[in-house]
Scaffold this motif. Structure first.
Motif, PDB file in Angstrom:
ATOM      1  N   SER A 166       8.446  -0.360  -3.130  1.00 22.43           N
ATOM      2  CA  SER A 166       9.808  -0.542  -3.633  1.00 22.43           C
ATOM      3  C   SER A 166      10.784  -0.495  -2.470  1.00 22.43           C
ATOM      4  O   SER A 166      10.562   0.225  -1.486  1.00 22.43           O
ATOM      5  CB  SER A 166      10.166   0.549  -4.652  1.00 22.43           C
ATOM      6  N   SER A 167      11.872  -1.247  -2.594  1.00 21.22           N
ATOM      7  CA  SER A 167      12.921  -1.215  -1.573  1.00 21.22           C
ATOM      8  C   SER A 167      13.765   0.043  -1.759  1.00 21.22           C
ATOM      9  O   SER A 167      13.542   0.836  -2.677  1.00 21.22           O
ATOM     10  CB  SER A 167      13.786  -2.462  -1.682  1.00 21.22           C
TER      11      SER A 167
ATOM     12  N   LEU B 289       9.919  -4.579  -3.511  1.00 16.39           N
ATOM     13  CA  LEU B 289      10.243  -5.233  -2.248  1.00 16.39           C
ATOM     14  C   LEU B 289       9.836  -6.702  -2.329  1.00 16.39           C
ATOM     15  O   LEU B 289       8.677  -7.020  -2.624  1.00 16.39           O
ATOM     16  CB  LEU B 289       9.523  -4.541  -1.097  1.00 16.39           C
TER      17      LEU B 289
ATOM     18  N   GLY C 217       7.669  -8.731   3.045  1.00 14.78           N
ATOM     19  CA  GLY C 217       7.662  -7.970   4.289  1.00 14.78           C
ATOM     20  C   GLY C 217       6.359  -8.186   5.026  1.00 14.78           C
ATOM     21  O   GLY C 217       5.334  -8.546   4.437  1.00 14.78           O
TER      22      GLY C 217
ATOM     23  N   GLN D  36       7.982   4.033  -1.264  1.00 16.96           N
ATOM     24  CA  GLN D  36       9.425   3.833  -1.435  1.00 16.96           C
ATOM     25  C   GLN D  36      10.051   3.714  -0.049  1.00 16.96           C
ATOM     26  O   GLN D  36       9.928   4.623   0.773  1.00 16.96           O
ATOM     27  CB  GLN D  36      10.038   5.015  -2.170  1.00 16.96           C
ATOM     28  N   LEU D  37      10.685   2.585   0.255  1.00 20.27           N
ATOM     29  CA  LEU D  37      11.405   2.438   1.515  1.00 20.27           C
ATOM     30  C   LEU D  37      12.732   3.185   1.432  1.00 20.27           C
ATOM     31  O   LEU D  37      13.279   3.420   0.348  1.00 20.27           O
ATOM     32  CB  LEU D  37      11.631   0.967   1.829  1.00 20.27           C
TER      33      LEU D  37
END
Length: 286
Positions: free
Chosen positions: A10-11, A17, A20, A84-85
């Motif tokens: 997830s962003s 996301l 990437g 999680q980013l």
């Protein structure tokens, strides 16, 4: 055999996301080398590692380090816990983190990271949320399994792990919290220690070396009495001598027979019985 790594990503805003570039890095000796690559598409990470993962490895997404916890492994595939980013980097000493900056965490940890508005320093140390004891044991066992099945040529035996933190309870689940700074650790008095011991499946304990072979009696038949005694003494044996009559003057003073026979096992310090020839005296003629 190659290893495929998968995970949900997830962003920073919680949405999947979109895309990437993924790189996998593994420590070999004192060097960190790139050992695999992949992509994130529509929130799904997939990367392929050339060969098996070693015990120390890490992920980067778009060149930024993320911390990852294994969820399950089997048949050449390693699935990670959802990632999680983060909008801002965290200061964590990860082996693959450039300048000590980490930009992603497992979702269970990312939820406890401070919001950007609550800090002035862009690099912060997270206050970790309680982790269930069952998850600690499961994650530790997975890491031990990865180390035991790596292709380093080493065999991992029993591994002992000691975790120290604050015992807590979330609902009915026994958990543990970990101080995130040395100041918090110094201010804590009720530290609980959890000792874990693992023996990876498939590993075997090396058998003890076999006992040294028992020495054997050297051959001394045909030797003179003095030479036979010296040879037995050199082999750490003693000797008992018995005289045996012989009609041949050439055999006089030589060993006719030995007990035990040559080549038989006998503990050092034991006696060997020697029968030494003695010329028979002719009967007088009347």
């Amino acid at each position: 055999m190659n290893t495929v790594i998968t995970a949900q990503v997830s962003s920073a805003d919680g949405a999947p996301l979109a895309q990437g570039e993924v790189s996998v890095h593994m420590q070999r000796g004192a060097r960190l080398v790139r050992c695999g690559s992949g992509q994130v598409k529509a929130g799904r990470l997939r990367a392929t590692v050339d060969g098996e993962l070693g015990p120390v490895w890490g992920l980067r997404i778009d060149g930024r380090a993320v911390l990852a916890w294994p969820l399950r492994q089997g048949d050449g595939e390693l699935e990670l816990q959802p990632l999680q980013l983060l909008a801002d980097a965290l200061a964590l000493p990860a082996v693959h983190a450039l300048r000590g900056q980490v930009w992603g965490l497992p979702q269970a940890l990312a939820a406890s990271a401070p919001a950007a508005a609550e800090r002035a320093d862009p690099l912060v140390r997270p206050r970790l949320m309680p982790v269930a004891m069952s998850d600690l044991v499961s994650d530790a066992a997975t890491q031990i399994h990865l180390g035991a099945t790596s292709n380093t040529g080493l065999v991992l035996g029993t591994a002992n792990i000691k975790l120290s933190g604050l015992a807590s309870k979330v609902g009915d689940v026994l958990s543990m919290q970990f101080p995130s700074t040395t100041e918090e650790l110094a201010a804590t008095t009720a530290i609980t220690s959890l000792d874990l011991s693992f023996t990876p499946s498939g590993t075997t304990t090396a058998a003890p070396p076999p006992p040294p072979p028992m020495p054997t009696v050297p051959p001394v038949v045909g030797y003179t009495r003095e030479l036979a005694l010296r040879k037995l003494a050199a082999a750490q044996y003693t000797a008992q001598v018995r005289l045996a009559a012989t009609a041949s003057s050439q055999d006089a003073g030589r060993v006719l027979r030995q007990l035990p026979a040559a080549g038989q096992p006998l503990s050092a310090g034991q006696a060997v019985l020697l029968f030494v020839a003695q010329s028979a005296q002719p009967e007088p003629i009347e």
